[in-house]
Design a protein around this motif. Structure first.
Motif, PDB file in Angstrom:
ATOM      1  N   TYR B 463       0.933  -1.403  -0.140  1.00  0.00           N
ATOM      2  CA  TYR B 463       0.029   0.187   0.190  1.00  0.00           C
ATOM      3  C   TYR B 463       0.585   0.913  -0.472  1.00  0.00           C
ATOM      4  CZ  TYR B 463      -0.043  -0.482   5.114  1.00  0.00           C
ATOM      5  OH  TYR B 463       0.532  -0.387   6.243  1.00  0.00           O
ATOM      6  N   ARG B 466       1.453   1.886  -3.271  1.00  0.00           N
ATOM      7  CA  ARG B 466       0.399   2.446  -4.297  1.00  0.00           C
ATOM      8  C   ARG B 466      -0.302   4.036  -4.195  1.00  0.00           C
ATOM      9  NH1 ARG B 466      -4.532   2.280  -2.974  1.00  0.00           N
ATOM     10  NH2 ARG B 466      -6.202   2.303  -4.363  1.00  0.00           N
ATOM     11  N   ASN B 469       3.281   6.211  -6.428  1.00  0.00           N
ATOM     12  CA  ASN B 469       2.924   5.679  -7.376  1.00  0.00           C
ATOM     13  C   ASN B 469       1.519   6.737  -7.911  1.00  0.00           C
ATOM     14  OD1 ASN B 469       4.836   3.902  -7.453  1.00  0.00           O
ATOM     15  ND2 ASN B 469       3.776   1.994  -7.967  1.00  0.00           N
ATOM     16  N   ARG B 470       0.323   6.344  -7.269  1.00  0.00           N
ATOM     17  CA  ARG B 470      -0.672   7.220  -7.448  1.00  0.00           C
ATOM     18  C   ARG B 470      -0.394   8.721  -7.361  1.00  0.00           C
ATOM     19  NH1 ARG B 470      -5.185   4.644  -7.458  1.00  0.00           N
ATOM     20  NH2 ARG B 470      -4.939   2.703  -8.950  1.00  0.00           N
TER      21      ARG B 470
END
Lengths: 149, 538
Positions: B463, B466, B469-470
């Protein structure tokens, strides 16, 4: 209702004062006296309306139903709350300055006073008065803000 | 009346600073200049008071290791005792760090929102409640400080006053009122059984119940009630459901404070009551479950505490990790992640409770403390970073963010450091936290626990990657393009990143401090001796 209020309010206030004064030795104290004082205000509010305190008692010009009129009183209640808190904390800090632990209490017995002859002055009274102010200020702020809605 | 020396006054100093700051901030009211001076001065004073406490009581060469303070000059066990030992000092130092960061950060945050008159007073009342919980040596007083802390946090959860904030606050208040009732029930029961609520007196009586004519068996069940209350505060599964909504609803600097301070109060209370108070008791515990092979048996109530904590911690790691992977906003991910991380803190506590070897017990407590410190710093940093992102872009939804790294490199660096600390990469503080927890599990020789920790760590990596990256990589979204980042906020976040790095690089003194804290947590005799509950009730 209004007639009853006229009779009852002074009695409530006197009982509140007596509860406050004997708080350190007998059941009573700042909290319960504060709550009782607030009920006196509530009775006045219910019987005469929210604006009565300013118009009738303090003699100010108020437009009924406007928020600023209430705001002035509410601001005073809030100040009472803050000052009461400061008083309670301050009374706890005094013994610290004198070299005793936080919140230490003591009392002085005064003799030879007219009428009473014998009066006990406890330092807990200062703390209790702070609590009293916090309770009255806090409850009345809530009541007048919520009551206005 | 006992006169008090100034050396003992240092014990109560952090509480007094927080209390006086709260009142001063309330009196300052709408005057802007006065308010920010009070706010800043208060928290700096708080940090100094905590530093003085830690130095004179624990860290100085001739430190006594433990100090007590009798409020109002009433002797224990009748008056309220405040006890500062290495465990309290460690927790307080942790809280002071995150409080300093959070309140400096709030300067810009509070300026833009309504009802800001009450922001700082409530902040300081929250801090007061946390400080009181760490210092008190009385079970009922602990309840009072919990309430002080909760009252302030109720207001903060409902602070913005929107529909979702009101809903979050409603659940939060309802749950915590129930928890308070259960707490009170447990405290009342313990008083009925043992005749005292002073923790030192309680420890003494439980260690030798025959001498005091009490039957200590009900204490195990009553302690289970308290354990569930502390688990709610810490946010362990199955009491985790209030966390995501409440953390999203509160202002981000306050969320950093909630995650860094109030959650740790739950952990502290479990450690203090299990190892300082309950450890001396010899009560046979045996719990048979309908499933064969699963059951608890031992001659100390700690066996039961350990088993319960194991189950809750394991479930927390899984629920938190899996939940965090699928959230659609940064706060959502972080809130679920903090459920999982509390599991990582509770596992070594459970190991310490179940083991009978005192060496392993100490290693495990040190692991829990170091991990808690890392979690406070890293998660505090990340929530403050979310606050900075939100005040810059107006959103924290992953779908509306992207390319933040190019927009504000310093913010991105700080966020990166925080994420790595959460994952546990050397030389950051997170590495030592993870390392010590794995070490404790390996010494306990439990393969399933090791597997669980490994799985939880992998989920953390998933997580954290994630979110990074996002929101920080990728193409810039319109919201990010128009963003202006506040320099003060970024400076605070960077300072916390520096602190994480400093703890990791200069780990030796931090480890020694944690070791002293663990020793203090396990030294029930020293605790009783220092408080000296005195004679018997007539």
């Amino acid at each position: 209702m209004r007639t009853t209020t006229r009779v009852v309010v002074p009695i409530i206030l006197v009982v509140a004062v007596s509860l406050f004064v004997e708080g350190h030795n007998l059941p009573g104290g700042g909290f319960i006296a504060g709550v009782l004082t607030t009920t006196a205000f509530v009775v006045v509010y219910v019987a005469f309306g929210l604006d009565f305190l300013e118009r009738g008692v303090l003699g100010r010009e108020v437009e009924p139903g406007k928020t600023p009129s209430r705001d002035r009183v509410v601001a005073a209640y809030r100040r009472l709350f803050a000052v009461g808190l400061a008083l309670a904390v301050g009374s706890g800090l005094v013994p610290l300055v004198l070299g005793y632990p936080f919140l230490s209490q003591s009392y002085v017995v005064l003799e030879g006073i007219p009428i009473y002859h014998h009066l006990e002055v406890a330092s807990a009274l200062a703390f209790d008065f702070g609590v009293y102010c916090v309770v009255v200020g806090g409850l009345l702020t809530i009541l007048s803000v919520v009551g206005a809605e | 009346m006992i006169a008090q020396t100034s050396a003992e006054t240092v014990v109560i100093a952090p509480m007094l600073v927080a209390l006086v700051s709260a009142v001063a901030a309330l009196l300052a009211g709408r005057r802007r200049r006065v308010r920010s001076v009070v706010a800043l001065g208060g928290v700096v004073g708080y940090a100094v008071a905590v530093g003085a406490l830690a130095w004179t009581v624990v860290l100085a060469p001739d430190a006594p290791g433990i100090a007590t303070y009798q409020v109002g000059g009433l002797a224990a066990p009748f008056g309220i005792t405040l006890v500062a030992d290495a465990l309290s000092a460690f927790m307080l130092s942790m809280v002071a760090t995150i409080a300093l960061a959070s309140i400096v950060f709030s300067r810009r945050y509070a300026a833009h929102s309504g009802s800001r008159t009450f922001y700082y007073p409530l902040c300081y009342f929250l801090l007061l409640g946390v400080t009181g919980s760490f210092l008190t040596g009385d079970l009922f007083n602990l309840f009072v400080w919990f309430e002080v802390m909760l009252m302030a946090s109720y207001v903060f959860v409902a602070y913005y006053g929107g529909p979702q904030h009101t809903r979050a606050a409603f659940w939060y208040v309802a749950l915590n009122l129930l928890a308070s009732a259960v707490f009170l029930l447990g405290v009342g029961g313990i008083y009925a059984v043992t005749g005292t609520l002073n923790m030192a007196d309680l420890a003494r009586r439980l260690a030798d119940p025959a001498a005091y004519g009490i039957d200590p068996v009900p204490v195990v069940g009553l302690f289970a009630l308290l354990l569930s209350v502390f688990a709610i505060k810490a946010g362990l599964v199955p009491f985790q459901f209030w966390i995501p909504t409440a953390y999203r609803a509160a202002p981000p600097p306050i969320t950093a404070l909630l995650v860094g301070a109030t959650k740790k109060v739950g952990i502290y209370a479990i450690v203090r009551l299990s190892f300082t108070v309950l450890a001396g008791a010899q009560i046979g515990v045996s719990l048979e479950l309908p499933i064969p092979g699963l059951g608890v048996a031992g001659d100390s109530p700690l066996a039961f505490v350990g088993a319960a904590l194991f189950v809750m911690a394991a479930a927390s790691i899984l629920v938190g990790g899996l939940g965090a992977v699928g959230r659609d906003s940064i706060e959502g991910v972080l809130a679920y992640s903090s459920i999982g991380q509390i599991g990582f803190i509770a596992i070594p506590v459970a190991i310490a409770a179940t083991t009978t070897s005192s060496g392993l017990r100490q290693v495990a407590i040190v692991a829990a403390l170091v991990y808690a410190l890392n979690h406070t710093l890293a998660k505090g940093l990340l929530f403050l970073a979310v606050g900075a992102v939100r005040s810059a872009t107006g959103t924290s939804r992953l779908a509306e963010l992207g390319g933040l790294a190019g927009r504000s490199p310093p913010l991105a660096i700080a966020f990166f450091v925080g994420s790595l600390a959460l994952v546990g990469i050397p030389p950051l503080s997170g590495f030592f936290g993870k390392f010590l927890v794995f070490d404790a599990a390996a010494r306990a020789g439990s393969a399933p626990v090791l597997g669980l920790l490994l799985g939880g760590s992998l989920l953390t990596i998933a997580y954290a990657t994630r979110v990074w990256n996002r929101s920080f990589w990728g193409a810039r979204t319109p919201a990010v393009d128009e963003a202006t980042v506040d320099p003060v906020q970024v400076a605070v976040v960077l300072a916390l990143a520096g602190a994480i790095l400093a703890v990791g690089v200069g780990f030796e003194p931090v480890y020694r401090f944690a070791e002293l804290a663990a020793e203090a947590a396990l030294d029930a005799e020293g605790y009783v001796e220092a408080v000296d509950p005195g004679g018997e009730l007539e």
